[in-house]
Design a protein around this motif. Structure first.
Motif, PDB file in Angstrom:
ATOM      1  N   GLU A 196       1.005  -1.628  -0.032  1.00  0.00           N
ATOM      2  CA  GLU A 196       0.458   0.311  -0.212  1.00  0.00           C
ATOM      3  C   GLU A 196       1.051   1.296  -0.216  1.00  0.00           C
ATOM      4  O   GLU A 196       0.931   2.603  -0.682  1.00  0.00           O
ATOM      5  N   VAL A 197       1.848   1.671   0.354  1.00  0.00           N
ATOM      6  CA  VAL A 197       2.678   2.337   0.917  1.00  0.00           C
ATOM      7  C   VAL A 197       3.355   2.274  -0.757  1.00  0.00           C
ATOM      8  O   VAL A 197       3.337   4.105  -1.072  1.00  0.00           O
ATOM      9  N   GLU A 198       3.628   1.578  -1.383  1.00  0.00           N
ATOM     10  CA  GLU A 198       4.342   1.538  -2.140  1.00  0.00           C
ATOM     11  C   GLU A 198       3.725   2.115  -3.391  1.00  0.00           C
ATOM     12  O   GLU A 198       4.485   3.069  -4.167  1.00  0.00           O
ATOM     13  N   GLU A 199       2.212   2.061  -3.385  1.00  0.00           N
ATOM     14  CA  GLU A 199       1.691   1.831  -4.301  1.00  0.00           C
ATOM     15  C   GLU A 199       1.064   4.348  -4.033  1.00  0.00           C
ATOM     16  O   GLU A 199       1.628   4.061  -4.715  1.00  0.00           O
ATOM     17  N   VAL A 200       0.847   4.567  -2.861  1.00  0.00           N
ATOM     18  CA  VAL A 200       1.269   5.617  -2.819  1.00  0.00           C
ATOM     19  C   VAL A 200       1.638   6.872  -3.018  1.00  0.00           C
ATOM     20  O   VAL A 200       2.001   7.624  -3.625  1.00  0.00           O
ATOM     21  N   MET A 201       3.165   5.931  -2.932  1.00  0.00           N
ATOM     22  CA  MET A 201       4.415   6.714  -3.024  1.00  0.00           C
ATOM     23  C   MET A 201       4.900   6.597  -4.756  1.00  0.00           C
ATOM     24  O   MET A 201       5.352   7.471  -5.499  1.00  0.00           O
ATOM     25  N   THR A 202       4.053   5.808  -5.065  1.00  0.00           N
ATOM     26  CA  THR A 202       3.883   5.327  -7.082  1.00  0.00           C
ATOM     27  C   THR A 202       3.375   6.838  -7.291  1.00  0.00           C
ATOM     28  O   THR A 202       4.107   7.752  -8.269  1.00  0.00           O
ATOM     29  N   ARG A 203       1.444   6.551  -6.848  1.00  0.00           N
ATOM     30  CA  ARG A 203       1.168   8.016  -7.111  1.00  0.00           C
ATOM     31  C   ARG A 203       1.617   9.165  -7.387  1.00  0.00           C
ATOM     32  O   ARG A 203       1.659   9.943  -8.036  1.00  0.00           O
ATOM     33  N   LEU A 204       2.646   9.701  -6.293  1.00  0.00           N
ATOM     34  CA  LEU A 204       2.503  10.496  -5.682  1.00  0.00           C
ATOM     35  C   LEU A 204       3.983  11.049  -6.663  1.00  0.00           C
ATOM     36  O   LEU A 204       3.622  12.687  -6.718  1.00  0.00           O
ATOM     37  N   ILE A 205       4.506  10.127  -6.470  1.00  0.00           N
ATOM     38  CA  ILE A 205       5.737  10.536  -7.541  1.00  0.00           C
ATOM     39  C   ILE A 205       5.545  10.959  -9.240  1.00  0.00           C
ATOM     40  O   ILE A 205       5.783  11.546  -9.601  1.00  0.00           O
ATOM     41  N   ARG A 234      -6.561   6.807   0.157  1.00  0.00           N
ATOM     42  CA  ARG A 234      -7.925   6.374  -0.099  1.00  0.00           C
ATOM     43  C   ARG A 234      -7.682   5.409  -1.520  1.00  0.00           C
ATOM     44  O   ARG A 234      -8.836   4.708  -1.561  1.00  0.00           O
ATOM     45  N   LYS A 235      -7.616   6.118  -2.326  1.00  0.00           N
ATOM     46  CA  LYS A 235      -7.716   5.670  -3.844  1.00  0.00           C
ATOM     47  C   LYS A 235      -6.898   4.606  -3.926  1.00  0.00           C
ATOM     48  O   LYS A 235      -7.414   2.580  -3.777  1.00  0.00           O
ATOM     49  N   VAL A 236      -6.143   3.943  -3.214  1.00  0.00           N
ATOM     50  CA  VAL A 236      -5.081   2.977  -2.996  1.00  0.00           C
ATOM     51  C   VAL A 236      -5.377   1.499  -1.787  1.00  0.00           C
ATOM     52  O   VAL A 236      -5.873   0.584  -2.036  1.00  0.00           O
ATOM     53  N   THR A 237      -6.261   2.138  -0.742  1.00  0.00           N
ATOM     54  CA  THR A 237      -6.489   1.686   0.508  1.00  0.00           C
ATOM     55  C   THR A 237      -8.151   0.833  -0.020  1.00  0.00           C
ATOM     56  O   THR A 237      -8.537   0.468   1.461  1.00  0.00           O
ATOM     57  N   GLY A 238      -8.766   2.226  -0.195  1.00  0.00           N
ATOM     58  CA  GLY A 238     -10.310   2.095  -0.477  1.00  0.00           C
ATOM     59  C   GLY A 238     -10.667   2.570   0.957  1.00  0.00           C
ATOM     60  O   GLY A 238     -11.859   3.095   1.753  1.00  0.00           O
ATOM     61  N   LEU A 248     -13.393  -0.574  -3.153  1.00  0.00           N
ATOM     62  CA  LEU A 248     -11.822  -1.012  -4.153  1.00  0.00           C
ATOM     63  C   LEU A 248     -11.735  -1.474  -4.901  1.00  0.00           C
ATOM     64  O   LEU A 248     -11.844  -2.824  -4.381  1.00  0.00           O
ATOM     65  N   MET A 249     -11.994  -0.485  -6.556  1.00  0.00           N
ATOM     66  CA  MET A 249     -12.093  -1.581  -7.430  1.00  0.00           C
ATOM     67  C   MET A 249     -10.814  -2.525  -7.783  1.00  0.00           C
ATOM     68  O   MET A 249      -9.949  -1.320  -8.183  1.00  0.00           O
ATOM     69  N   THR A 250     -10.800  -3.617  -7.394  1.00  0.00           N
ATOM     70  CA  THR A 250      -9.174  -4.423  -8.252  1.00  0.00           C
ATOM     71  C   THR A 250      -9.516  -4.142  -9.508  1.00  0.00           C
ATOM     72  O   THR A 250      -9.882  -4.042 -10.242  1.00  0.00           O
ATOM     73  N   LEU A 251      -7.843  -4.594 -10.140  1.00  0.00           N
ATOM     74  CA  LEU A 251      -8.034  -4.542 -11.391  1.00  0.00           C
ATOM     75  C   LEU A 251      -8.842  -6.154 -11.923  1.00  0.00           C
ATOM     76  O   LEU A 251      -9.066  -6.344 -13.258  1.00  0.00           O
ATOM     77  N   GLN A 252      -9.105  -7.522 -10.970  1.00  0.00           N
ATOM     78  CA  GLN A 252      -9.887  -8.038 -11.802  1.00  0.00           C
ATOM     79  C   GLN A 252     -11.474  -7.306 -11.945  1.00  0.00           C
ATOM     80  O   GLN A 252     -12.354  -7.856 -13.130  1.00  0.00           O
ATOM     81  N   GLU A 253     -11.937  -7.096 -10.921  1.00  0.00           N
ATOM     82  CA  GLU A 253     -13.270  -5.862 -11.310  1.00  0.00           C
ATOM     83  C   GLU A 253     -13.200  -5.182 -12.232  1.00  0.00           C
ATOM     84  O   GLU A 253     -14.286  -5.194 -13.285  1.00  0.00           O
ATOM     85  N   LYS A 254     -12.719  -4.134 -12.257  1.00  0.00           N
ATOM     86  CA  LYS A 254     -12.179  -3.606 -13.465  1.00  0.00           C
ATOM     87  C   LYS A 254     -12.317  -4.261 -15.244  1.00  0.00           C
ATOM     88  O   LYS A 254     -12.989  -3.564 -16.200  1.00  0.00           O
ATOM     89  N   LEU A 255     -11.726  -5.213 -15.063  1.00  0.00           N
ATOM     90  CA  LEU A 255     -11.299  -5.864 -15.930  1.00  0.00           C
ATOM     91  C   LEU A 255     -12.548  -7.134 -16.436  1.00  0.00           C
ATOM     92  O   LEU A 255     -12.595  -7.681 -18.235  1.00  0.00           O
ATOM     93  N   ARG A 256     -13.586  -7.677 -15.753  1.00  0.00           N
ATOM     94  CA  ARG A 256     -14.811  -8.531 -15.210  1.00  0.00           C
ATOM     95  C   ARG A 256     -15.150  -7.846 -16.894  1.00  0.00           C
ATOM     96  O   ARG A 256     -15.956  -9.171 -17.240  1.00  0.00           O
ATOM     97  N   PRO A 257     -16.046  -6.818 -16.882  1.00  0.00           N
ATOM     98  CA  PRO A 257     -17.024  -6.740 -17.783  1.00  0.00           C
ATOM     99  C   PRO A 257     -16.812  -6.391 -19.177  1.00  0.00           C
ATOM    100  O   PRO A 257     -16.737  -7.038 -19.631  1.00  0.00           O
TER     101      PRO A 257
END
Length: 364
Positions: A196-205, A234-238, A248-257
């Motif tokens: 989660e922290v890594e994903e937050v850092m990536t978004r900020l960078i 909020r976006k990373v952890t829901g 919190l929509m995972t990649l699975q949920e996003k691609l399911r449709p």
């Protein structure tokens, strides 16, 4: 906000991944009360204010192992004309307002030679005194520099700091991750997961990098950056800072449709994370190639989205398939400038998929 005088305009982002992470550290310093605002690609690489007093911060990295900056190297002209204005310190001191409380910081990625190390400073404390021989050596080398506002080179040298950051991007990221963990944990009210922290850092960078490509610099206040951090968490952890949660929509949920199975989406997610880490660690030409790839994929996504909205392509699996085929048939992939794995990994992290709109409509 004025444009950077050294560039005459906003520069391209070639090779500045290291600087983006350093900028994040300065923003974290702002959250801790060291600065009242931070901007980047402005009058300097990074411009920090403390109650109206500017700290002009220039980032200079060395890639060759064993090479170290010295007083001579930072004062050495960079042009054939041998004018002192083109040296590191010349660029750092010139072209800016110089109020009384101005400071200058040269940020480097290796321990410098002993004479320049006398200017070394910690992030959270002022530097110690510099010996007269070293001070005079800098003044003598920079004596031809013509400064505005009645200032002289001695005035600038007395306000010069050298900050030694991590040797590599990964080193600086580790520091950012460590510091971000406490902020993320404070917002969540519990210890965050490393991912989660890594994903937050990536978004900020990535947000800093996008802002750096804009036409004009924008100054970010403590409150603004705090809001950006909270939004990323909020976006990373829901989870919101008030303790409430949201889906919190995972990649699975996003691609399911689009007809992508959960097992396939999970495998795609792992590839996407591997690509993201490799992109963050890359510098120079390779980093620019990956940035160019992201822009090309964005353009293809925009075309597909327009075709879907006009009724040329049905939503869901047809829109997703059309986009994947467009990416696979890119000339840059065919001639192996980029490999297909990287191109598809870039597609999966694209906001038109991340936000659940565009290529695959919510509820479609």
């Amino acid at each position: 906000m004025a444009l950077a005088p050294a560039d005459g305009g906003r520069r391209s982002r070639r090779g500045f991944a290291y600087q983006d992470v350093v900028t994040l550290l300065d923003c974290l310093d702002m959250l801790d009360g060291q600065w009242t605002s931070v901007s980047w690609e402005d009058l300097e690489d990074i411009l920090c204010y403390r109650d109206g007093a500017p700290n002009y911060r220039q980032v200079k990295t060395i890639e060759e192992a064993g090479t170290r900056h010295s007083v001579a190297s930072v004062c050495r002209p960079e042009t054939p004309q041998k004018t002192v204005e083109t040296s590191y310190l010349g660029k750092l001191f010139l072209g800016k307002p110089l109020p009384d409380d101005t400071r200058f910081t040269l940020i480097i990625n290796e321990i410098p030679q002993p004479n320049l190390y006398e200017f070394a400073v910690e992030r959270d404390r002022p530097r110690g005194p510099v010996s007269e021989p070293t001070r005079n050596a800098v003044i003598e080398r920079m004596s031809d520099l013509q400064l505005p506002d009645g200032r002289d080179i001695a005035w600038c040298v007395d306000r010069l700091d050298v900050l030694v950051a991590g040797r590599t991007i990964e080193d600086v990221e580790r520091e950012a991750l460590h510091r971000l963990a406490s902020h993320v944990g404070g917002l969540l009210g519990t210890g965050p997961m490393y991912a989660e922290v890594e994903e937050v850092m990536t978004r900020l960078i990535e947000g800093i990098a996008r802002s750096a490509r804009a036409l004009r610099a924008q100054s970010v206040s403590r409150d603004t950056f705090q809001a950006t951090l909270e939004d990323s968490v909020r976006k990373v952890t829901g989870r919101r800072s008030d303790g409430s949660t949201e889906p919190l929509m995972t990649l699975q949920e996003k691609l399911r449709p689009a007809g992508v199975s959960d097992v396939e989406a999970e495998a795609q997610h792992d590839v996407m994370l591997t690509f993201r880490r490799r992109r963050r660690a890359s510098i120079g030409t390779r980093r620019q190639q990956l940035d160019d790839l992201a822009e090309d994929v964005h353009a293809l996504c925009t075309v597909t989205m327009a075709e879907r909205r006009s009724g040329l392509i049905p939503p869901g699996s047809d829109a997703y398939q059309a986009t994947v085929l467009k990416v696979a048939q890119m000339p840059q992939v065919a001639d192996r400038t980029y490999n297909l794995v990287d191109a598809l990994a870039t597609l999966r992290r694209h906001p038109l998929i991340d936000h659940g709109v565009g290529l695959v409509e919510q509820g479609s």
